[in-house]
Design a protein around this motif. Structure first.
Motif, PDB file in Angstrom:
ATOM      1  N   ALA A  49      33.776   8.449 -19.914  1.00 44.14           N
ATOM      2  CA  ALA A  49      33.721   6.992 -20.006  1.00 44.14           C
ATOM      3  C   ALA A  49      32.391   6.493 -20.554  1.00 44.14           C
ATOM      4  N   ILE A  50      31.293   6.991 -20.003  1.00 42.45           N
ATOM      5  CA  ILE A  50      29.977   6.493 -20.411  1.00 42.45           C
ATOM      6  C   ILE A  50      29.713   6.689 -21.901  1.00 42.45           C
ATOM      7  N   PRO A  51      29.986   7.871 -22.465  1.00 46.33           N
ATOM      8  CA  PRO A  51      29.747   8.012 -23.913  1.00 46.33           C
ATOM      9  C   PRO A  51      30.544   7.026 -24.758  1.00 46.33           C
ATOM     10  N   VAL A  52      31.798   6.750 -24.363  1.00 47.53           N
ATOM     11  CA  VAL A  52      32.616   5.813 -25.137  1.00 47.53           C
ATOM     12  C   VAL A  52      32.096   4.387 -24.965  1.00 47.53           C
ATOM     13  N   LEU A  53      31.786   4.007 -23.742  1.00 49.21           N
ATOM     14  CA  LEU A  53      31.255   2.667 -23.504  1.00 49.21           C
ATOM     15  C   LEU A  53      29.945   2.458 -24.268  1.00 49.21           C
ATOM     16  N   ASP A  84      20.516   1.650 -18.287  1.00 45.04           N
ATOM     17  CA  ASP A  84      21.124   1.304 -19.573  1.00 45.04           C
ATOM     18  C   ASP A  84      21.976   0.035 -19.505  1.00 45.04           C
ATOM     19  N   GLY A  85      22.093  -0.560 -18.311  1.00 48.09           N
ATOM     20  CA  GLY A  85      22.795  -1.834 -18.195  1.00 48.09           C
ATOM     21  C   GLY A  85      24.139  -1.793 -17.518  1.00 48.09           C
ATOM     22  N   HIS A  86      24.610  -0.617 -17.139  1.00 40.32           N
ATOM     23  CA  HIS A  86      25.860  -0.519 -16.395  1.00 40.32           C
ATOM     24  C   HIS A  86      25.602  -0.868 -14.925  1.00 40.32           C
ATOM     25  N   GLU A  87      26.618  -1.423 -14.273  1.00 44.24           N
ATOM     26  CA  GLU A  87      26.482  -1.826 -12.871  1.00 44.24           C
ATOM     27  C   GLU A  87      26.867  -0.678 -11.946  1.00 44.24           C
ATOM     28  N   LEU A  88      26.064  -0.462 -10.906  1.00 49.83           N
ATOM     29  CA  LEU A  88      26.437   0.442  -9.829  1.00 49.83           C
ATOM     30  C   LEU A  88      26.883  -0.414  -8.650  1.00 49.83           C
ATOM     31  N   GLY A  89      28.168  -0.336  -8.327  1.00 51.85           N
ATOM     32  CA  GLY A  89      28.724  -1.144  -7.250  1.00 51.85           C
ATOM     33  C   GLY A  89      28.924  -0.327  -5.983  1.00 51.85           C
ATOM     34  N   ASN A  90      29.167  -1.028  -4.896  1.00 49.02           N
ATOM     35  CA  ASN A  90      29.348  -0.415  -3.576  1.00 49.02           C
ATOM     36  C   ASN A  90      30.824  -0.109  -3.338  1.00 49.02           C
ATOM     37  N   HIS A  91      31.119   1.159  -3.067  1.00 47.31           N
ATOM     38  CA  HIS A  91      32.485   1.589  -2.735  1.00 47.31           C
ATOM     39  C   HIS A  91      32.459   2.406  -1.448  1.00 47.31           C
ATOM     40  N   THR A  92      31.517   2.080  -0.581  1.00 51.21           N
ATOM     41  CA  THR A  92      31.246   2.721   0.710  1.00 51.21           C
ATOM     42  C   THR A  92      30.621   4.100   0.529  1.00 51.21           C
ATOM     43  N   ILE A  93      30.309   4.731   1.649  1.00 45.01           N
ATOM     44  CA  ILE A  93      29.768   6.087   1.626  1.00 45.01           C
ATOM     45  C   ILE A  93      30.893   7.116   1.656  1.00 45.01           C
ATOM     46  N   PHE A  94      31.877   6.916   2.552  1.00 47.18           N
ATOM     47  CA  PHE A  94      32.888   7.948   2.802  1.00 47.18           C
ATOM     48  C   PHE A  94      34.302   7.587   2.349  1.00 47.18           C
ATOM     49  N   HIS A  95      34.485   6.413   1.725  1.00 47.07           N
ATOM     50  CA  HIS A  95      35.796   6.015   1.200  1.00 47.07           C
ATOM     51  C   HIS A  95      36.885   5.997   2.293  1.00 47.07           C
ATOM     52  N   PRO A  96      36.682   5.243   3.370  1.00 48.10           N
ATOM     53  CA  PRO A  96      37.712   5.161   4.412  1.00 48.10           C
ATOM     54  C   PRO A  96      38.898   4.323   3.957  1.00 48.10           C
ATOM     55  N   CYS A  97      40.101   4.769   4.303  1.00 48.90           N
ATOM     56  CA  CYS A  97      41.334   4.057   3.957  1.00 48.90           C
ATOM     57  C   CYS A  97      42.276   4.066   5.158  1.00 48.90           C
ATOM     58  N   ARG A  98      43.318   3.255   5.083  1.00 45.97           N
ATOM     59  CA  ARG A  98      44.309   3.203   6.159  1.00 45.97           C
ATOM     60  C   ARG A  98      45.282   4.383   6.010  1.00 45.97           C
ATOM     61  N   LYS A  99      45.280   5.246   6.981  1.00 45.35           N
ATOM     62  CA  LYS A  99      46.118   6.442   6.936  1.00 45.35           C
ATOM     63  C   LYS A  99      47.586   6.122   7.178  1.00 45.35           C
TER      64      LYS A  99
END
Length: 205
Positions: A49-53, A84-99
């Motif tokens: 993704a990064i090389p294409v963007l 380089d201008g791309h955003e680093l967003g928060n997606h938690t540490i452990f990616h918890p989801c509803r089982k």
């Protein structure tokens, strides 16, 4: 190259159209803006993704799951894409989801939102912000809930996090600056382009 770009975008991205057009003036009198975002901090995002963007001078949003090994093993690359201008967003540490949701047998019990308290997920999300600050030095960022799940054993946890972020990318209710969140699956690049054109034609921002 076009087919490769389409594969990267649609397999890894969500798309958001920005609202409050009366308050925002886009460059070159553009009618709307499209935000391309990637979740989970995958190797393919850095490799493909990064090389294409970068080639097309497009900045994307990368919502990092900070426990993913790529954050540690390729830390300097994540740091560089932020520079380089791309955003680093928060997606938690452990990616918890509803089982308990259909098709969620892959969710481990210790990361099951159905048995997690609001306090626990709040602490995880806020610690993730601290870790991200150590990577990119930024204090303002956006958040997207893993799996789109916003409910724990104690109920909705996202409400209390709204002041922690510039925006929370999930549907319309918590978007603040996002009017639509579209997570395409099994569509071509041309179909996505036509979708965006359709929103513009309908006067949506």
């Amino acid at each position: 190259m076009k087919s490769k770009l389409a594969f990267v975008l649609f397999s890894l991205f969500s798309i958001s159209l920005t609202t409050n057009a009366s308050e925002i003036i886009w460059p070159n009198n553009a009618k709307l803006a499209v935000n391309l975002s990637y979740d989970d901090a995958l190797n393919s995002q850095l490799d493909n993704a990064i090389p294409v963007l970068n080639k097309y001078n497009i900045h994307g949003s990368f919502f990092l799951t900070l426990s993913n090994s790529t954050v540690q093993t390729r830390l300097e690359e994540w740091r560089q894409i932020a520079k380089d201008g791309h955003e680093l967003g928060n997606h938690t540490i452990f990616h918890p989801c509803r089982k308990n949701e259909e098709g969620r047998s892959w969710v481990p019990e210790h990361r099951n939102l159905d048995t997690t308290s609001n306090q626990a997920i709040w602490e995880e999300v806020r610690m993730a912000n601290a870790i991200l600050f150590s990577i990119d030095g930024k204090t303002k960022r956006t958040y997207t809930p893993p799996c789109g799940d916003i409910v724990t054993d104690n109920g909705n946890y996202v409400e209390a996090l709204q002041d922690d972020f510039v925006a929370i990318k999930w549907q319309n209710k918590y978007g603040k600056i996002y009017d639509k969140v579209y997570m395409p699956h099994g569509v071509s690049g041309q179909q996505l382009i036509e979708y965006v054109k359709g929103q513009q034609a309908k006067g949506e921002r």
